[in-house]
Design a protein around this motif. Sequence first.
Motif, PDB file in Angstrom:
ATOM      1  N   VAL A  42       0.840  -1.202   0.000  1.00 33.82           N
ATOM      2  CA  VAL A  42       0.000   0.000   0.000  1.00 33.82           C
ATOM      3  C   VAL A  42       0.872   1.248   0.000  1.00 33.82           C
ATOM      4  O   VAL A  42       0.664   2.186  -0.784  1.00 33.82           O
ATOM      5  CB  VAL A  42      -0.949  -0.002   1.211  1.00 33.82           C
ATOM      6  N   ALA A  43       1.857   1.280   0.879  1.00 32.95           N
ATOM      7  CA  ALA A  43       2.675   2.479   1.046  1.00 32.95           C
ATOM      8  C   ALA A  43       3.458   2.814  -0.216  1.00 32.95           C
ATOM      9  O   ALA A  43       3.501   3.980  -0.641  1.00 32.95           O
ATOM     10  CB  ALA A  43       3.627   2.297   2.231  1.00 32.95           C
ATOM     11  N   GLN A  44       4.075   1.808  -0.838  1.00 32.45           N
ATOM     12  CA  GLN A  44       4.904   2.132  -1.998  1.00 32.45           C
ATOM     13  C   GLN A  44       4.058   2.556  -3.205  1.00 32.45           C
ATOM     14  O   GLN A  44       4.506   3.345  -4.044  1.00 32.45           O
ATOM     15  CB  GLN A  44       5.829   0.972  -2.351  1.00 32.45           C
ATOM     16  N   THR A  45       2.832   2.096  -3.286  1.00 33.06           N
ATOM     17  CA  THR A  45       1.962   2.538  -4.374  1.00 33.06           C
ATOM     18  C   THR A  45       1.426   3.943  -4.103  1.00 33.06           C
ATOM     19  O   THR A  45       1.295   4.757  -5.032  1.00 33.06           O
ATOM     20  CB  THR A  45       0.821   1.531  -4.587  1.00 33.06           C
ATOM     21  N   ILE A  46       1.127   4.262  -2.851  1.00 30.60           N
ATOM     22  CA  ILE A  46       0.749   5.637  -2.506  1.00 30.60           C
ATOM     23  C   ILE A  46       1.871   6.593  -2.902  1.00 30.60           C
ATOM     24  O   ILE A  46       1.635   7.647  -3.503  1.00 30.60           O
ATOM     25  CB  ILE A  46       0.448   5.749  -1.000  1.00 30.60           C
ATOM     26  N   ALA A  47       3.107   6.230  -2.584  1.00 30.09           N
ATOM     27  CA  ALA A  47       4.243   7.079  -2.938  1.00 30.09           C
ATOM     28  C   ALA A  47       4.392   7.218  -4.445  1.00 30.09           C
ATOM     29  O   ALA A  47       4.702   8.297  -4.957  1.00 30.09           O
ATOM     30  CB  ALA A  47       5.524   6.520  -2.328  1.00 30.09           C
ATOM     31  N   ALA A  48       4.148   6.119  -5.177  1.00 32.09           N
ATOM     32  CA  ALA A  48       4.259   6.162  -6.641  1.00 32.09           C
ATOM     33  C   ALA A  48       3.267   7.145  -7.243  1.00 32.09           C
ATOM     34  O   ALA A  48       3.534   7.751  -8.293  1.00 32.09           O
ATOM     35  CB  ALA A  48       4.037   4.768  -7.226  1.00 32.09           C
ATOM     36  N   LEU A  49       2.122   7.337  -6.574  1.00 31.17           N
ATOM     37  CA  LEU A  49       1.113   8.275  -7.057  1.00 31.17           C
ATOM     38  C   LEU A  49       1.418   9.719  -6.650  1.00 31.17           C
ATOM     39  O   LEU A  49       0.667  10.631  -6.996  1.00 31.17           O
ATOM     40  CB  LEU A  49      -0.265   7.864  -6.548  1.00 31.17           C
ATOM     41  N   GLY A  50       2.494   9.905  -5.896  1.00 38.06           N
ATOM     42  CA  GLY A  50       2.942  11.260  -5.607  1.00 38.06           C
ATOM     43  C   GLY A  50       2.555  11.827  -4.262  1.00 38.06           C
ATOM     44  O   GLY A  50       2.759  13.021  -4.019  1.00 38.06           O
ATOM     45  N   GLU A  51       2.030  10.983  -3.362  1.00 41.41           N
ATOM     46  CA  GLU A  51       1.642  11.475  -2.036  1.00 41.41           C
ATOM     47  C   GLU A  51       2.715  11.145  -1.006  1.00 41.41           C
ATOM     48  O   GLU A  51       3.409  10.132  -1.101  1.00 41.41           O
ATOM     49  CB  GLU A  51       0.310  10.845  -1.615  1.00 41.41           C
ATOM     50  N   ARG A  52       2.832  11.996   0.001  1.00 41.22           N
ATOM     51  CA  ARG A  52       3.775  11.754   1.091  1.00 41.22           C
ATOM     52  C   ARG A  52       3.221  10.645   1.989  1.00 41.22           C
ATOM     53  O   ARG A  52       2.070  10.680   2.404  1.00 41.22           O
ATOM     54  CB  ARG A  52       4.000  13.021   1.914  1.00 41.22           C
ATOM     55  N   VAL A  53       4.081   9.659   2.281  1.00 41.85           N
ATOM     56  CA  VAL A  53       3.610   8.502   3.032  1.00 41.85           C
ATOM     57  C   VAL A  53       4.734   7.962   3.902  1.00 41.85           C
ATOM     58  O   VAL A  53       5.908   7.990   3.524  1.00 41.85           O
ATOM     59  CB  VAL A  53       3.081   7.401   2.075  1.00 41.85           C
ATOM     60  N   GLN A  54       4.345   7.468   5.075  1.00 46.33           N
ATOM     61  CA  GLN A  54       5.287   6.767   5.931  1.00 46.33           C
ATOM     62  C   GLN A  54       4.713   5.400   6.282  1.00 46.33           C
ATOM     63  O   GLN A  54       3.493   5.222   6.379  1.00 46.33           O
ATOM     64  CB  GLN A  54       5.602   7.567   7.188  1.00 46.33           C
ATOM     65  N   LEU A  55       5.616   4.436   6.454  1.00 45.97           N
ATOM     66  CA  LEU A  55       5.250   3.049   6.735  1.00 45.97           C
ATOM     67  C   LEU A  55       5.874   2.632   8.053  1.00 45.97           C
ATOM     68  O   LEU A  55       7.068   2.871   8.287  1.00 45.97           O
ATOM     69  CB  LEU A  55       5.754   2.134   5.611  1.00 45.97           C
TER      70      LEU A  55
END
Length: 310
Positions: A42-55
């Motif tokens: 989930v996290a790496q795909t959120i990041a791929a879409l350009g959003e800031r994310v932490q796991l």
Amino acid sequence: MITVIGFNTAIDRFIRLDSLRPGEVSRALDEQVSPGGKGLHVAQTIAALGERVQLIGLVDPAHRNMIGRQMCERGVLFHGIEIADSLRTCIALQDATGQITEILGQGPLLDVTQQEALLRAFRRGVEDSDLIVLSGSLPRGFESTIYAELAAHVRDAGKRCLVDAGGALMRHALEVQPFVVKPNRDEITELFGRPIADLDAAVAAARELHARGVAMPVVSMGALGAVAVDDSGTWRAAIELSDVRNTVGSGDCLLAGVTVGIARGLPLEEILRLGVACGAANALAEETGYATRASVNALAPQVRLQRIEF
């Protein structure tokens, strides 16, 4: 910032075989090894879409560098709680027909100190974020009520919580009415104790979850697409794919798209479109649990949307 709770980090092994016959020797044609676990997907795909994310998850000495390097390269801020035991291994076996058999490892047994380290990281993540995703199974040692407790903490902090889990984890979480739940076909069937085999049944189940206080239930149905409900109505979304390579992790990528759509304030139908496009992008690629922005953008216009009237 979006925080993803993926406590049960895994090492994914995707193995292609000529055939898979129980009780006989099978030889691998090729094997891919990558960091995994639903939360990481989930996290790496959120990041791929350009959003800031932490796991927030686990890491062991043998895989510390591999996981840290991939998360850094993909733009995920990774808070890894290190344990001496090995991470679990998740194995996907694909035969020549394309059928996939999954073997999901149990995960390490955590002591109280290790559990509390993860929970402290979770509480810090809630302070940093507007959206918190609770995704996947848990390492041994946690009680089945823990997602309900975490979701209640998120709610009390005035934030929105998304839950993707099965069995008792989901049943207990529903009691605190998280903002989103995303069961798949097997999970919703188990949850309701009746077959949810087609989109009409999925619509009925999603509406029931909404009536029980979930603001936006999303039910993913594999190749049949997905359905979602909120106060604005009910939508179906689906896409036709002709060259499916690896469906493992597609539900995780769908959840990533849904999370990003919510973060961007999109209407329900566009949230569902983005989610289905992300799931499809994963299915067309070889890697487990990852969708690139370019592939999602290419597929999104192909997603068919249908509003379901009451």
